[in-house]
Design a protein around this motif. Structure first.
Motif, short mmCIF file in Angstrom:
data_model
loop_
_atom_site.label_atom_id
_atom_site.label_comp_id
_atom_site.label_asym_id
_atom_site.label_seq_id
_atom_site.Cartn_x
_atom_site.Cartn_y
_atom_site.Cartn_z
N GLN A 21 4.31 1.64 -8.02
CA GLN A 21 3.16 1.18 -7.19
C GLN A 21 3.46 0.39 -5.88
OE1 GLN A 21 0.87 3.64 -7.94
NE2 GLN A 21 2.16 4.06 -9.51
N PRO A 22 2.92 0.57 -4.78
CA PRO A 22 3.19 -0.05 -3.70
C PRO A 22 2.55 -1.68 -3.93
CG PRO A 22 1.20 1.41 -3.05
CD PRO A 22 1.92 1.77 -4.54
N ARG A 23 3.19 -2.64 -3.32
CA ARG A 23 2.81 -3.88 -3.45
C ARG A 23 1.18 -4.18 -3.22
NH1 ARG A 23 5.39 -9.18 -0.67
NH2 ARG A 23 4.43 -10.76 -2.17
N ASP A 24 0.46 -3.55 -2.35
CA ASP A 24 -0.81 -3.59 -2.16
C ASP A 24 -1.68 -2.50 -2.69
OD1 ASP A 24 0.00 -1.52 -0.66
OD2 ASP A 24 -1.02 -2.22 1.13
N TYR A 25 -1.18 -2.04 -3.98
CA TYR A 25 -1.85 -1.09 -4.70
C TYR A 25 -3.33 -1.55 -5.03
CZ TYR A 25 -2.76 2.21 -8.11
OH TYR A 25 -3.47 3.42 -8.95
N GLN A 26 -4.39 -1.00 -4.85
CA GLN A 26 -5.83 -1.38 -4.69
C GLN A 26 -6.71 -0.63 -5.73
OE1 GLN A 26 -7.03 -3.57 -2.69
NE2 GLN A 26 -5.26 -4.08 -2.12
N ASN A 27 -5.97 0.42 -6.66
CA ASN A 27 -6.98 1.13 -7.44
C ASN A 27 -7.24 0.35 -8.86
OD1 ASN A 27 -8.15 2.94 -9.58
ND2 ASN A 27 -6.94 4.78 -8.55
N ILE A 28 -8.21 -0.54 -8.84
CA ILE A 28 -8.81 -1.34 -9.90
C ILE A 28 -8.72 -0.48 -11.20
CG2 ILE A 28 -10.79 -1.73 -9.65
CD1 ILE A 28 -10.54 -4.67 -10.08
N ASP A 29 -9.48 0.43 -11.26
CA ASP A 29 -9.82 1.24 -12.53
C ASP A 29 -8.50 1.71 -12.98
OD1 ASP A 29 -12.31 0.96 -12.15
OD2 ASP A 29 -12.65 2.64 -10.79
N ARG A 30 -7.67 2.20 -12.03
CA ARG A 30 -6.17 2.74 -12.82
C ARG A 30 -5.45 1.64 -13.02
NH1 ARG A 30 -3.36 5.26 -15.65
NH2 ARG A 30 -1.63 6.23 -15.04
N LEU A 31 -5.53 0.61 -12.46
CA LEU A 31 -4.89 -0.68 -13.12
C LEU A 31 -5.11 -1.02 -14.62
CD1 LEU A 31 -4.08 -2.88 -10.26
CD2 LEU A 31 -2.22 -2.00 -11.64
N GLN A 32 -6.73 -0.92 -14.52
CA GLN A 32 -7.38 -1.40 -15.74
C GLN A 32 -7.04 -0.49 -16.99
OE1 GLN A 32 -11.22 -1.89 -14.39
NE2 GLN A 32 -11.18 -4.16 -14.77
N TYR A 33 -6.78 0.81 -16.63
CA TYR A 33 -6.57 1.74 -17.52
C TYR A 33 -5.23 1.51 -18.02
CZ TYR A 33 -5.59 6.18 -20.05
OH TYR A 33 -5.23 7.01 -21.09
N MET A 125 0.13 -7.32 -14.36
CA MET A 125 -0.91 -6.39 -14.19
C MET A 125 -2.28 -7.15 -14.15
SD MET A 125 0.54 -3.17 -16.30
CE MET A 125 -0.51 -2.05 -15.60
N ARG A 126 -2.46 -8.01 -15.21
CA ARG A 126 -3.75 -8.65 -15.41
C ARG A 126 -4.21 -9.76 -14.31
NH1 ARG A 126 -6.88 -6.10 -17.79
NH2 ARG A 126 -8.12 -7.84 -17.87
N GLN A 127 -3.04 -10.32 -13.60
CA GLN A 127 -3.00 -11.19 -12.60
C GLN A 127 -3.53 -10.34 -11.38
OE1 GLN A 127 0.46 -13.54 -12.09
NE2 GLN A 127 0.12 -14.66 -13.83
N GLN A 128 -3.17 -9.39 -11.09
CA GLN A 128 -3.27 -8.24 -9.88
C GLN A 128 -4.75 -7.95 -10.13
OE1 GLN A 128 -0.69 -4.96 -9.07
NE2 GLN A 128 -1.86 -4.60 -7.25
#
Length: 143
Positions: A21-33, A125-128
């Motif tokens: 993932q790029p440094r500025d990845y913004q998809n919070i739902d995907r990150l949470q999953y 991941m949790r920090q992001q």
């Protein structure tokens, strides 16, 4: 054959996905999953690491018990050897058990390192996710 992944395979997949993932990845739902998936896999893998710890301790106990048994037999023999000779002989007779113990220890240590490293990725991941949430809510994060 089952298509289900082992906990370690799941961890590897999530970490590989996250690394792409790029440094500025913004998809919070995907990150949470992904974080949830990683969290569950970490729990399952921690159980496996616990099993390896038990195996390591079991092999150590077996080697020590066998060493003690052989040593006592040698010291009880009519042609009693010196203490150092008995220890040397007993040690040579348990060399296979020592090899098993070292293998079990290596497996445990490798799994423990993987677990700790994967926990670090999960923390990141949790920090992001937290940062993205605060940005979404319009609050500033102070460092």
């Amino acid at each position: 054959m089952s298509d289900q992944l082992t906990p370690l395979q799941t961890i590897e997949r999530v970490v590989a996905w996250y690394a792409k993932q790029p440094r500025d990845y913004q998809n919070i739902d995907r990150l949470q999953y992904a974080a949830k998936t990683l969290s569950c896999a970490l729990f399952d893998f921690a159980s496996e690491v616990g099993g390896l710890y038990k195996q390591r301790n079991r092999t150590e106990f077996q080697r020590k018990a066998e060493f003690g048994r052989i040593y006592r037999e040698l010291m009880a023999a009519e042609q009693r050897p010196s203490v150092s000779a008995a220890e040397k002989e007993a040690e040579s007779l348990v060399s296979t058990l020592r090899d098993e113990e070292q293998q079990a220890d290596a497996e445990y240590m490798a799994a423990k390192m993987l677990l700790e490293t994967a926990k670090g990725v999960h923390d990141q991941m949790r920090q992001q996710i937290g940062l993205l949430r605060s940005e979404k809510e319009g609050t500033k994060v102070q460092y």
